[in-house]
Design an enzyme around this catalytic site. Structure first.
Site, PDB file in Angstrom:
ATOM      1  N   LYS A  46     -82.248  25.879  57.728  1.00  0.00           N
ATOM      2  CA  LYS A  46     -81.262  24.852  57.745  1.00  0.00           C
ATOM      3  C   LYS A  46     -82.045  23.282  56.833  1.00  0.00           C
ATOM      4  O   LYS A  46     -82.238  22.652  56.074  1.00  0.00           O
ATOM      5  CB  LYS A  46     -81.457  24.787  59.732  1.00  0.00           C
TER       6      LYS A  46
ATOM      7  N   TYR B  99     -83.702  30.311  61.807  1.00  0.00           N
ATOM      8  CA  TYR B  99     -82.277  29.180  61.370  1.00  0.00           C
ATOM      9  C   TYR B  99     -83.234  27.900  60.863  1.00  0.00           C
ATOM     10  O   TYR B  99     -82.521  27.225  59.840  1.00  0.00           O
ATOM     11  CB  TYR B  99     -81.652  29.525  63.069  1.00  0.00           C
TER      12      TYR B  99
HETATM   13  P1  NAD Z   1     -69.056  30.194  63.470  1.00  0.00           P
HETATM   14  O1  NAD Z   1     -69.572  31.545  63.698  1.00  0.00           O
HETATM   15  O2  NAD Z   1     -67.576  29.906  64.169  1.00  0.00           O
HETATM   16  O3  NAD Z   1     -68.034  30.470  61.815  1.00  0.00           O
HETATM   17  C1  NAD Z   1     -69.176  30.669  60.459  1.00  0.00           C
HETATM   18  C2  NAD Z   1     -68.552  32.174  59.780  1.00  0.00           C
HETATM   19  O4  NAD Z   1     -69.284  32.653  58.248  1.00  0.00           O
HETATM   20  C3  NAD Z   1     -68.010  33.251  60.479  1.00  0.00           C
HETATM   21  O5  NAD Z   1     -66.009  33.234  60.185  1.00  0.00           O
HETATM   22  C4  NAD Z   1     -68.822  34.464  59.830  1.00  0.00           C
HETATM   23  O6  NAD Z   1     -68.251  35.670  59.859  1.00  0.00           O
HETATM   24  C5  NAD Z   1     -68.778  34.258  57.967  1.00  0.00           C
HETATM   25  N1  NAD Z   1     -70.444  34.840  57.692  1.00  0.00           N
HETATM   26  C6  NAD Z   1     -71.358  34.501  58.309  1.00  0.00           C
HETATM   27  N2  NAD Z   1     -72.610  35.926  57.280  1.00  0.00           N
HETATM   28  C7  NAD Z   1     -71.037  35.511  56.505  1.00  0.00           C
HETATM   29  C8  NAD Z   1     -71.603  36.443  55.212  1.00  0.00           C
HETATM   30  N3  NAD Z   1     -72.681  37.031  54.840  1.00  0.00           N
HETATM   31  N4  NAD Z   1     -70.366  36.498  54.199  1.00  0.00           N
HETATM   32  C9  NAD Z   1     -69.496  35.893  54.207  1.00  0.00           C
HETATM   33  N5  NAD Z   1     -68.820  34.859  55.490  1.00  0.00           N
HETATM   34  C10 NAD Z   1     -69.821  34.730  56.107  1.00  0.00           C
HETATM   35  O7  NAD Z   1     -69.765  28.993  63.168  1.00  0.00           O
HETATM   36  P2  NAD Z   1     -69.598  27.237  63.271  1.00  0.00           P
HETATM   37  O8  NAD Z   1     -70.185  27.364  63.802  1.00  0.00           O
HETATM   38  O9  NAD Z   1     -68.929  27.404  62.248  1.00  0.00           O
HETATM   39  O10 NAD Z   1     -70.076  26.979  61.918  1.00  0.00           O
HETATM   40  C11 NAD Z   1     -70.314  26.630  60.442  1.00  0.00           C
HETATM   41  C12 NAD Z   1     -72.003  26.404  59.632  1.00  0.00           C
HETATM   42  O11 NAD Z   1     -72.584  24.871  59.957  1.00  0.00           O
HETATM   43  C13 NAD Z   1     -73.166  27.103  59.830  1.00  0.00           C
HETATM   44  O12 NAD Z   1     -73.614  26.942  58.656  1.00  0.00           O
HETATM   45  C14 NAD Z   1     -73.940  26.887  60.868  1.00  0.00           C
HETATM   46  O13 NAD Z   1     -74.858  27.024  60.892  1.00  0.00           O
HETATM   47  C15 NAD Z   1     -73.452  25.526  61.193  1.00  0.00           C
HETATM   48  N6  NAD Z   1     -73.817  24.375  61.944  1.00  0.00           N
HETATM   49  C16 NAD Z   1     -72.969  24.863  63.362  1.00  0.00           C
HETATM   50  C17 NAD Z   1     -73.311  23.801  64.199  1.00  0.00           C
HETATM   51  C18 NAD Z   1     -72.764  24.073  65.359  1.00  0.00           C
HETATM   52  O14 NAD Z   1     -73.048  23.480  66.699  1.00  0.00           O
HETATM   53  N7  NAD Z   1     -71.188  25.362  65.993  1.00  0.00           N
HETATM   54  C19 NAD Z   1     -74.466  23.196  64.500  1.00  0.00           C
HETATM   55  C20 NAD Z   1     -75.103  23.229  63.460  1.00  0.00           C
HETATM   56  C21 NAD Z   1     -74.988  23.307  62.298  1.00  0.00           C
END
Ligand code: NAD
Length: 450
Positions: free
Chosen positions: A360, A356
């Site tokens: 990133k 991951y």
């Molecule tokens: P989440 O799991 O709630 O949402 C991610 C979405 O991406 C899901 O709905 C999933 O179905 C979709 N997805 C995954 N694989 C896919 C694919 N192959 N095709 C289409 N859609 C796909 O996660 P989130 O917390 O909303 O995170 C969103 C972004 O922010 C991510 O890239 C994550 O790495 C990043 N992020 C989140 C956090 C956090 O604290 N939540 C922190 C740092 C970075």
């Protein structure tokens, strides 16, 4: 997800207990999440100070007036604008200390502090004093975070200090739209084109005005859904994409915001074909949010090749593929805004996340390099690095890791998907044209990677 400590300490009894046990006492953050307007500072009390200068830059005062900001007078200060472009020697830093000390005692809860420094420095001593402002503001941000207040720095490149340009920055950094953004130092560039609120919702060059079109991947997830809703509020037509298993929430979202949808796994090549067709039907993209992301956490010694491949496929390969296909098909409109969801794990690294963190971090390198070709067409690309955001992704963390993630920041709490969506809406708006190739952390000044 409920942050029980945050709720508990809102009551005097809870606060007393937390104090006695030396627990953090986070305040409930004041957030602004409505559509972007021309008068973002209306109703806010603003104080401007200019240590080392005769007075603040006229363009800064003009920007504050244009946005409707009022003088603080005797009222608590809600927005403190520090024109630190004159901080070029040690005497000016002393003036910064004195003036900011006076102001900080009058800061309102949830206040926003924005300091402006100049990138154009004469010699090493001047450069040292300019850099001192960054350290000063970051330390101040940690002190005022317990009051829900934030502080950030913009380093103005030559020619970047016009009233219009500064208004673009103040709309976000001077208001409650940046509630979970603190301790950031970003370069603010000069841009050739004029930006107006009008161009935010409509493309005005060319023939009849049309709604700008945005793609949000992972739109059924926490951050993606908040982002699609927020961009729709600003008048954009949003194409919402997520995996087929998420079709139901995706349909509900698209119906709610009047958007389009595509239920497809972006790691499949026929899905990308479908995506390109859908974008072509919408007339190309003005805003592209690469938000879909997954984790498959294991220490390196125990990581299965499938876990490595899956994370690479969604978090990196899909983004590179979609961008290459969009460019080849000419579907990224001039002036497009691209935003990649990185993470503080990509900055600091995180045990159990070699896959991951690699993806990133890759996005940080990607936006820095891709900013150059996009700039030639009036476009920008930036990464957003969220810290701990309350979503399904963080809900899956073990309890103690989750609790540590929530508290290890200046605001002593996690952010919300809306905090990230607000930062994305800011980067997608014309006023953020001076920002490109950079990383905006939405992390409450997390200690990770600081
Ligand atoms: P989440 O799991 O709630 O949402 C991610 C979405 O991406 C899901 O709905 C999933 O179905 C979709 N997805 C995954 N694989 C896919 C694919 N192959 N095709 C289409 N859609 C796909 O996660 P989130 O917390 O909303 O995170 C969103 C972004 O922010 C991510 O890239 C994550 O790495 C990043 N992020 C989140 C956090 C956090 O604290 N939540 C922190 C740092 C970075």
């Amino acid at each position: 997800m409920t942050d029980r400590l945050l709720s508990f300490v809102q009551h005097p009894f809870g606060r007393r207990i937390a104090r006695a046990l030396h627990l953090p006492q986070p305040v409930r953050l004041q957030r602004r999440m409505d559509a972007t307007s021309d008068r973002e500072l209306a109703g806010r009390s603003v104080l401007t100070i200019a240590p080392g200068s005769v007075g603040p830059m006229p363009s800064l005062l003009a920007a504050i007036t244009a946005l409707g900001g009022g003088a603080a007078g005797d009222a608590p200060i809600q927005t403190l604008a520090i024109d630190a472009t004159g901080c070029r020697d040690i005497a000016a830093l002393r003036a910064l200390f004195e003036q900011a000390q006076f102001a900080v005692t009058r800061l309102a809860m949830n206040a926003r502090v924005l300091a402006l420094t100049s990138a154009a420095m004469g010699d090493a001593a001047e450069a040292a004093c300019a850099q001192a402002v960054n350290g000063f503001v970051r330390a101040l941000a940690k002190e005022i975070g317990r009051r829900g207040a934030t502080a950030n720095v913009l380093v103005l490149q030559e020619g970047a200090a016009s009233a219009e340009s500064l208004a673009g920055a103040l709309r976000f950094f001077g208001t409650d739209r940046s509630a979970y953004v603190s301790g950031q130092v970003l370069a603010w560039r000069k841009t050739p084109e004029a930006v107006t609120h009008e161009t935010m919702t409509h493309e005005t060059t060319g023939r009849a005005p049309r709604s700008r079109v945005a793609l949000v991947t992972g739109a059924a997830g926490g951050i993606g859904m908040a982002t699609a809703r927020r961009l729709a509020l600003d008048g954009l037509r949003v194409l919402c994409v997520d995996v087929p298993a998420a079709r139901q929430p995706l349909e509900a979202l698209a119906a709610d915001i009047g958007g389009a949808l595509l239920a497809a796994d972006l790691t499949a090549s026929d899905a990308v074909d479908e995506l390109i067709d859908a974008i072509r039907r919408l007339g190309g993209l003005d805003v592209l949010v690469h938000n879909a992301g997954i984790t498959r956490d294991r220490t390196l010694a125990r990581m299965a090749p499938a876990d490595w491949d899956a994370v690479m496929a969604v978090n990196l390969t899909a983004i590179l593929t979609i961008d290459a296909r969009l460019e080849a098909a000419g579907l990224l409109n001039d002036g497009a805004r691209e935003i990649c969801l990185s993470s503080i794990s990509g900055i600091a690294g995180n045990a159990g996340q070699t896959n991951y963190s690699a993806t990133k971090a890759a996005l940080i390198g990607y936006v820095a390099a891709r900013a150059i070709p996009l700039d030639a067409r009036g476009g920008t690309i930036n990464a957003i690095a969220p810290g701990f955001i309350e979503t399904a992704m963080t809900r899956r963390m073990p309890l103690m890791v989750r609790e540590a993630g929530r508290r290890l920041n200046a605001l002593k709490q996690g952010g919300t998907p809306a905090d990230v969506a607000e930062a994305i809406a800011f980067l997608a708006a014309p006023g953020a044209r001076p920002l490109t190739g950079q990383v905006l952390r939405v992390c409450g000044q997390s200690l990770l990677g600081a």
